[in-house]
Design a protein around this motif. Structure first.
Motif, PDB file in Angstrom:
ATOM      1  N   GLN A 148       0.837  -1.206   0.000  1.00  0.00           N
ATOM      2  CA  GLN A 148       0.000   0.000   0.000  1.00  0.00           C
ATOM      3  C   GLN A 148       0.873   1.258   0.000  1.00  0.00           C
ATOM      4  O   GLN A 148       0.648   2.207  -0.753  1.00  0.00           O
ATOM      5  CB  GLN A 148      -0.899   0.004   1.237  1.00  0.00           C
ATOM      6  CG  GLN A 148      -1.772   1.235   1.372  1.00  0.00           C
ATOM      7  CD  GLN A 148      -2.792   1.323   0.266  1.00  0.00           C
ATOM      8  OE1 GLN A 148      -3.531   0.380   0.034  1.00  0.00           O
ATOM      9  NE2 GLN A 148      -2.827   2.441  -0.426  1.00  0.00           N
ATOM     10  N   TYR A 149       1.898   1.235   0.837  1.00  0.00           N
ATOM     11  CA  TYR A 149       2.782   2.396   0.948  1.00  0.00           C
ATOM     12  C   TYR A 149       3.545   2.644  -0.355  1.00  0.00           C
ATOM     13  O   TYR A 149       3.596   3.772  -0.847  1.00  0.00           O
ATOM     14  CB  TYR A 149       3.766   2.195   2.096  1.00  0.00           C
ATOM     15  CG  TYR A 149       4.751   3.329   2.242  1.00  0.00           C
ATOM     16  CD1 TYR A 149       4.357   4.529   2.828  1.00  0.00           C
ATOM     17  CD2 TYR A 149       6.056   3.221   1.774  1.00  0.00           C
ATOM     18  CE1 TYR A 149       5.238   5.597   2.947  1.00  0.00           C
ATOM     19  CE2 TYR A 149       6.945   4.280   1.883  1.00  0.00           C
ATOM     20  CZ  TYR A 149       6.530   5.460   2.470  1.00  0.00           C
ATOM     21  OH  TYR A 149       7.408   6.513   2.582  1.00  0.00           O
ATOM     22  N   SER A 177      -1.363   3.095   5.032  1.00  0.00           N
ATOM     23  CA  SER A 177      -0.519   1.900   5.016  1.00  0.00           C
ATOM     24  C   SER A 177      -0.474   1.247   6.398  1.00  0.00           C
ATOM     25  O   SER A 177      -0.609   0.023   6.533  1.00  0.00           O
ATOM     26  CB  SER A 177       0.898   2.261   4.559  1.00  0.00           C
ATOM     27  OG  SER A 177       0.874   2.856   3.280  1.00  0.00           O
TER      28      SER A 177
END
Length: 222
Positions: A148-149, A177
């Motif tokens: 996600q990050y 995240s």
């Protein structure tokens, strides 16, 4: 939401049947079905992703102009904000354009939560290192946050150093995240697997689209 939930249940069952016709082992068929469903969803959302990525590229290109406005009106934050909004409108960009695909995916994620809670076939099914698709997996939870990050970082590589809106977008990426790690710690592995694969596909789409868009801009400038 109920319509979307039921539609995704039927869709997933259909995709799994197609996969199961080729691979009888449920320890592979369910995991592969999740991956194929994720790929199909990402293809459907591709036009939206391309629009957001282009907005992100344009945002990066106008950073020098944005910095000049901030310096010019540093003693008048309200005027600086107004001028920044004018610049964004003139250039056709959105400071949070890169976050739009993530926001759009949340209803889908919630619907898939319903799907995997109502499909008992995944109970006790293993896939790769995952011992049970119907139970949480710590490794997947960490991967969910990490992917996600980096998906957000690739979308907005500047990190928002030159404008408040960019800083907010960067902070949102970090918080989201960490949030994904926390909630994935207790979610079924099947759902988290979808999110990890979705993020990986998003990274590939972003990198490819950025290269094509930058090439297109370079040709137009030439």
């Amino acid at each position: 939401m109920s319509y979307l939930n039921n539609a995704l249940v039927q869709f997933f069952v259909y995709v799994h049947k197609l996969v199961a016709n080729l691979i009888n082992d449920p320890n592979y068929s369910y995991g592969l079905a999740i991956i194929f469903v994720t790929l199909i969803i990402k293809v459907i959302l591709l036009p939206l992703n391309i629009k957001s990525i282009r907005s992100s590229i344009r945002m990066t290109r106008i950073q020098p102009e944005a910095k000049k406005l901030q310096d010019k009106y540093k003693n008048d934050p309200q005027r600086a904000q107004q001028e920044m909004m004018k610049l964004y409108k003139e250039k056709g960009v959105s400071p949070f354009g890169g976050c739009l695909p993530l926001l759009i995916q949340w209803p889908i994620l919630l619907a898939l939560y319903y799907v995997f809670n109502n499909i008992t076939g995944i109970n006790g099914v293993t896939f790769l290192w995952i011992k049970d698709l119907a139970k949480p997996d710590i490794v997947l939870a960490v991967l969910a946050g990490a992917t996600q990050y980096y998906a957000g970082l690739i979308m907005n590589p500047s990190g928002g150093k030159d404008n408040p809106q960019g800083k907010q977008a960067a902070a949102m990426n970090l918080y989201m995240s960490l949030f994904m790690i926390v909630i994935s710690w207790k979610l079924k592995a099947a759902l988290v697997l979808y999110w990890v694969v979705s993020n990986l596909i998003q990274m590939g789409q972003t990198i490819l689209t950025k290269k094509l868009e930058e090439k297109h801009m370079a040709e137009n400038n030439a």
